[in-house]
Design a protein around this motif. Structure first.
Motif, mmCIF file in Angstrom:
data_model
loop_
_atom_site.group_PDB
_atom_site.id
_atom_site.type_symbol
_atom_site.label_atom_id
_atom_site.label_comp_id
_atom_site.label_asym_id
_atom_site.label_seq_id
_atom_site.Cartn_x
_atom_site.Cartn_y
_atom_site.Cartn_z
ATOM 1 N N ARG A 25 0.798 -1.391 -0.054
ATOM 2 C CA ARG A 25 -0.227 -0.220 -0.216
ATOM 3 C C ARG A 25 0.881 1.146 0.013
ATOM 4 N NH1 ARG A 25 -3.219 -3.172 2.955
ATOM 5 N NH2 ARG A 25 -2.552 -2.823 5.041
ATOM 6 N N VAL A 26 1.802 1.230 0.541
ATOM 7 C CA VAL A 26 2.999 2.471 0.133
ATOM 8 C C VAL A 26 3.449 2.555 -0.260
ATOM 9 C CG1 VAL A 26 4.955 3.085 1.438
ATOM 10 C CG2 VAL A 26 3.485 1.958 3.262
ATOM 11 N N SER A 27 3.868 1.792 -1.113
ATOM 12 C CA SER A 27 4.606 1.825 -2.443
ATOM 13 C C SER A 27 3.566 2.032 -3.764
ATOM 14 C CB SER A 27 4.753 -0.291 -2.754
ATOM 15 O OG SER A 27 5.954 -0.138 -2.650
ATOM 16 N N PHE A 28 2.697 1.678 -3.286
ATOM 17 C CA PHE A 28 0.986 1.458 -4.218
ATOM 18 C C PHE A 28 0.723 4.161 -4.468
ATOM 19 C CE2 PHE A 28 -3.093 3.708 -4.723
ATOM 20 C CZ PHE A 28 -3.590 3.440 -6.187
ATOM 21 N N VAL A 29 0.158 4.064 -2.750
ATOM 22 C CA VAL A 29 0.476 5.546 -2.679
ATOM 23 C C VAL A 29 1.528 6.239 -2.863
ATOM 24 C CG1 VAL A 29 0.366 7.352 -1.295
ATOM 25 C CG2 VAL A 29 -0.509 5.180 -0.435
ATOM 26 N N ARG A 30 3.386 6.094 -2.860
ATOM 27 C CA ARG A 30 3.978 6.428 -3.570
ATOM 28 C C ARG A 30 3.796 6.756 -5.028
ATOM 29 N NH1 ARG A 30 9.865 5.621 -1.122
ATOM 30 N NH2 ARG A 30 10.193 7.389 -2.739
ATOM 31 N N ASP A 31 3.835 5.143 -5.757
ATOM 32 C CA ASP A 31 3.123 5.382 -7.532
ATOM 33 C C ASP A 31 2.547 6.389 -7.767
ATOM 34 O OD1 ASP A 31 5.226 3.768 -7.609
ATOM 35 O OD2 ASP A 31 4.256 1.542 -7.263
ATOM 36 N N GLU A 32 1.601 6.655 -7.189
ATOM 37 C CA GLU A 32 0.334 7.367 -6.541
ATOM 38 C C GLU A 32 0.436 8.764 -7.076
ATOM 39 O OE1 GLU A 32 -4.053 7.691 -8.625
ATOM 40 O OE2 GLU A 32 -1.969 5.821 -8.136
ATOM 41 N N ILE A 33 1.136 8.792 -6.139
ATOM 42 C CA ILE A 33 2.264 10.549 -6.557
ATOM 43 C C ILE A 33 2.721 10.539 -7.561
ATOM 44 C CG2 ILE A 33 3.675 12.413 -5.177
ATOM 45 C CD1 ILE A 33 0.584 12.113 -3.379
ATOM 46 N N ARG A 34 3.609 9.827 -7.755
ATOM 47 C CA ARG A 34 4.698 9.925 -8.905
ATOM 48 C C ARG A 34 4.008 10.320 -10.484
ATOM 49 N NH1 ARG A 34 7.705 5.660 -8.533
ATOM 50 N NH2 ARG A 34 8.592 6.574 -6.802
ATOM 51 N N ARG A 35 3.128 8.945 -9.872
ATOM 52 C CA ARG A 35 2.002 9.226 -11.661
ATOM 53 C C ARG A 35 1.410 10.855 -12.108
ATOM 54 N NH1 ARG A 35 -4.083 7.427 -11.794
ATOM 55 N NH2 ARG A 35 -4.198 6.618 -13.815
ATOM 56 N N VAL A 38 -6.735 8.325 6.308
ATOM 57 C CA VAL A 38 -7.630 8.348 4.412
ATOM 58 C C VAL A 38 -7.923 6.404 4.857
ATOM 59 C CG1 VAL A 38 -7.479 7.849 1.531
ATOM 60 C CG2 VAL A 38 -6.426 9.860 3.201
ATOM 61 N N GLY A 39 -6.658 5.653 5.092
ATOM 62 C CA GLY A 39 -7.273 4.269 5.349
ATOM 63 C C GLY A 39 -6.962 3.414 4.266
ATOM 64 N N ASN A 40 -7.535 2.815 3.673
ATOM 65 C CA ASN A 40 -6.525 1.398 2.965
ATOM 66 C C ASN A 40 -7.119 1.540 2.173
ATOM 67 O OD1 ASN A 40 -4.580 0.298 4.698
ATOM 68 N ND2 ASN A 40 -5.487 -0.600 5.294
ATOM 69 N N ASP A 41 -8.300 2.568 1.379
ATOM 70 C CA ASP A 41 -9.325 1.677 0.133
ATOM 71 C C ASP A 41 -8.580 2.477 -1.156
ATOM 72 O OD1 ASP A 41 -11.373 4.016 -1.592
ATOM 73 O OD2 ASP A 41 -12.397 1.548 -1.140
ATOM 74 N N LEU A 42 -8.323 2.290 -2.180
ATOM 75 C CA LEU A 42 -7.360 2.092 -2.780
ATOM 76 C C LEU A 42 -8.009 3.870 -3.550
ATOM 77 C CD1 LEU A 42 -5.399 -0.650 -5.182
ATOM 78 C CD2 LEU A 42 -5.244 1.098 -2.796
ATOM 79 N N ARG A 43 -9.589 3.573 -3.908
ATOM 80 C CA ARG A 43 -10.274 5.204 -4.355
ATOM 81 C C ARG A 43 -9.728 6.391 -3.566
ATOM 82 N NH1 ARG A 43 -12.571 4.651 -9.473
ATOM 83 N NH2 ARG A 43 -13.469 1.886 -9.654
ATOM 84 N N GLU A 44 -10.449 5.728 -2.181
ATOM 85 C CA GLU A 44 -10.202 7.013 -1.824
ATOM 86 C C GLU A 44 -8.164 7.407 -1.550
ATOM 87 O OE1 GLU A 44 -11.376 6.942 2.531
ATOM 88 O OE2 GLU A 44 -13.470 6.593 1.245
ATOM 89 N N LEU A 45 -7.784 6.382 -1.849
ATOM 90 C CA LEU A 45 -6.277 7.333 -1.406
ATOM 91 C C LEU A 45 -6.189 7.647 -3.073
ATOM 92 C CD1 LEU A 45 -4.375 3.556 0.113
ATOM 93 C CD2 LEU A 45 -4.633 6.579 1.157
ATOM 94 N N ALA A 46 -5.948 7.147 -3.949
ATOM 95 C CA ALA A 46 -5.998 7.758 -5.033
ATOM 96 C C ALA A 46 -6.595 9.222 -5.262
ATOM 97 C CB ALA A 46 -6.439 7.305 -6.573
ATOM 98 N N ALA A 47 -7.871 9.597 -5.033
ATOM 99 C CA ALA A 47 -8.198 10.967 -4.861
ATOM 100 C C ALA A 47 -7.393 11.800 -3.963
ATOM 101 C CB ALA A 47 -10.047 10.727 -4.626
ATOM 102 N N ALA A 48 -6.798 11.490 -2.607
ATOM 103 C CA ALA A 48 -6.368 11.935 -1.771
ATOM 104 C C ALA A 48 -4.953 12.768 -2.877
ATOM 105 C CB ALA A 48 -5.961 10.885 -0.237
ATOM 106 N N CYS A 49 -4.270 11.363 -3.417
ATOM 107 C CA CYS A 49 -2.946 11.954 -3.796
ATOM 108 C C CYS A 49 -3.223 12.854 -4.703
ATOM 109 C CB CYS A 49 -2.639 10.557 -4.191
ATOM 110 S SG CYS A 49 -1.882 9.585 -3.173
ATOM 111 N N SER A 50 -4.170 12.911 -5.180
ATOM 112 C CA SER A 50 -4.390 13.401 -6.929
ATOM 113 C C SER A 50 -4.750 15.290 -6.143
ATOM 114 C CB SER A 50 -5.439 13.349 -7.314
ATOM 115 O OG SER A 50 -6.075 13.948 -8.491
ATOM 116 N N GLN A 51 -5.774 15.123 -5.030
ATOM 117 C CA GLN A 51 -5.420 16.482 -4.111
ATOM 118 C C GLN A 51 -4.580 16.750 -3.460
ATOM 119 O OE1 GLN A 51 -9.209 17.528 -4.292
ATOM 120 N NE2 GLN A 51 -8.084 19.618 -3.585
ATOM 121 N N LEU A 52 -3.350 16.057 -3.030
ATOM 122 C CA LEU A 52 -2.615 16.809 -2.524
ATOM 123 C C LEU A 52 -1.755 16.717 -3.642
ATOM 124 C CD1 LEU A 52 -1.299 14.120 0.320
ATOM 125 C CD2 LEU A 52 -1.928 16.535 0.487
#
Length: 329
Positions: A133-143, A160-174
């Protein structure tokens, strides 16, 4: 028009909806990049007939690119599987066939047959551990064009929690709201309110014996809609982390980080929380956390009450550890 960049057969394998949806969207985007007028059709495997497949996959008089998406391939009937596997042996270069499959035992022969026919496999399985999940967040930020440290990714997961949709939205917003360099302080600034009512807040209080603080955090978290499952997971993770760090012995957090596979800040926190615990107490706490997880994830009638009981049990394990320590001195 023939595309040399898109594989003719794509198997999207896994049960993580976000990853599967993205894989299909990327296949559609690739087809339309080759031919903006590409004919895209989507079907549910359980309702699709071999006749419909034959119509879609047969050579077109008008040419042009075509893309057929067959969702939930594990539900395909035997005659459809036979037709698609026969086609996969000699696919039309102007057609892209995308099949999504949950990746389990159901319909496994179909997925294996597509692999054997040379399908490009796109993994879309649920992420199993914190490291993934940490790798997903880092990759999402990089993406999205940014950079993110492991500590910041851990902090975002806690908030945010572990839901990937919420994490992806959070990364995009940041990324949209910052210069793209995401650190722990950035996450704290933007998600402090949510982090204060996360399962990790409950777990942190329970691990240091602060029962009133843990109960208050729990009740507030449930009040604002935090799901009980990640709270139970956080409690179990808190106990396991303290146990792992304690078993590693004393040492500098930065030196232990590599051997334990944890960020240094998490080790430092576990070292602080571990004061006052004995090995026996941690065993009792792990048992209480496991029981809580079973109740919360097993459909307990009152999951909130199960979490409250776990908080009291963890505190009792810590107190018992102190009493045992006093008795042995």
């Amino acid at each position: 028009m023939t595309s040399t960049s898109s594989p003719p057969i794509v198997l999207v394998s896994g049960d993580e909806e976000l990853l599967a949806t993205r894989a299909v969207a990327q296949a559609i985007e690739a087809a339309r990049a080759t031919d903006p007028g590409a004919d895209v059709r989507e079907y549910e495997a359980g309702a699709l007939t071999p006749g419909e497949v034959a119509e879609m996959l047969s050579p077109s008089l008008f040419g042009g690119r075509r893309l057929l998406v067959v969702r939930n391939g594990q539900d395909a009937k035997k005659d459809l599987v036979t037709a698609l596997l026969a086609y996969a042996k000699s696919p039309d270069p102007d057609v892209t066939l995308v099949v999504t499959h949950l990746g389990g035992a159901k319909g496994k022969a179909f997925a294996d047959g597509l692999r054997a026919a040379g399908a490009a496999v796109v993994p879309a399985a649920k992420l199993k551990g914190q490291r993934e999940r940490v790798s997903f967040v880092r990759d999402e930020i990089r993406r999205n064009g940014g950079k993110c440290t492991d500590d910041a990714a851990e902090a975002l997961l806690a908030a945010v929690g572990n839901d990937l949709r919420e994490l992806a939205a959070a990364c995009s917003q940041l990324i949209a709201d910052t210069d793209g360099r995401i650190g722990v302080d950035t996450v704290a600034r933007y998600y402090r309110g949510r982090a204060e009512v996360s399962g990790f807040t409950v777990a942190d209080a329970a691990m240091v014996g602060d029962v009133p603080g843990a109960l208050e955090a729990l009740r507030w978290a449930l009040h604002v809609g935090v799901d009980p499952v990640p709270i139970a997971d956080a409690l179990a993770d808190g106990v396991r982390t303290v146990a792992r760090v304690a078993s590693a012995g004393r040492g500098n957090a930065y030196q232990l980080a590599s051997s334990l596979g944890m960020p240094a800040w998490k080790i430092e926190r576990a070292q602080r929380q571990g004061r006052g615990w004995s090995p026996e107490g941690l065993v009792d706490a792990m048992r209480a956390a496991a029981d809580c997880n079973a109740e919360v994830k097993g459909g307990s009638d009152d999951r909130g009450y199960a979490l409250e009981r776990a908080i009291f049990a963890v505190a009792a394990a810590r107190q018992g550890a102190g009493q045992r320590g006093s008795a042995t001195r």
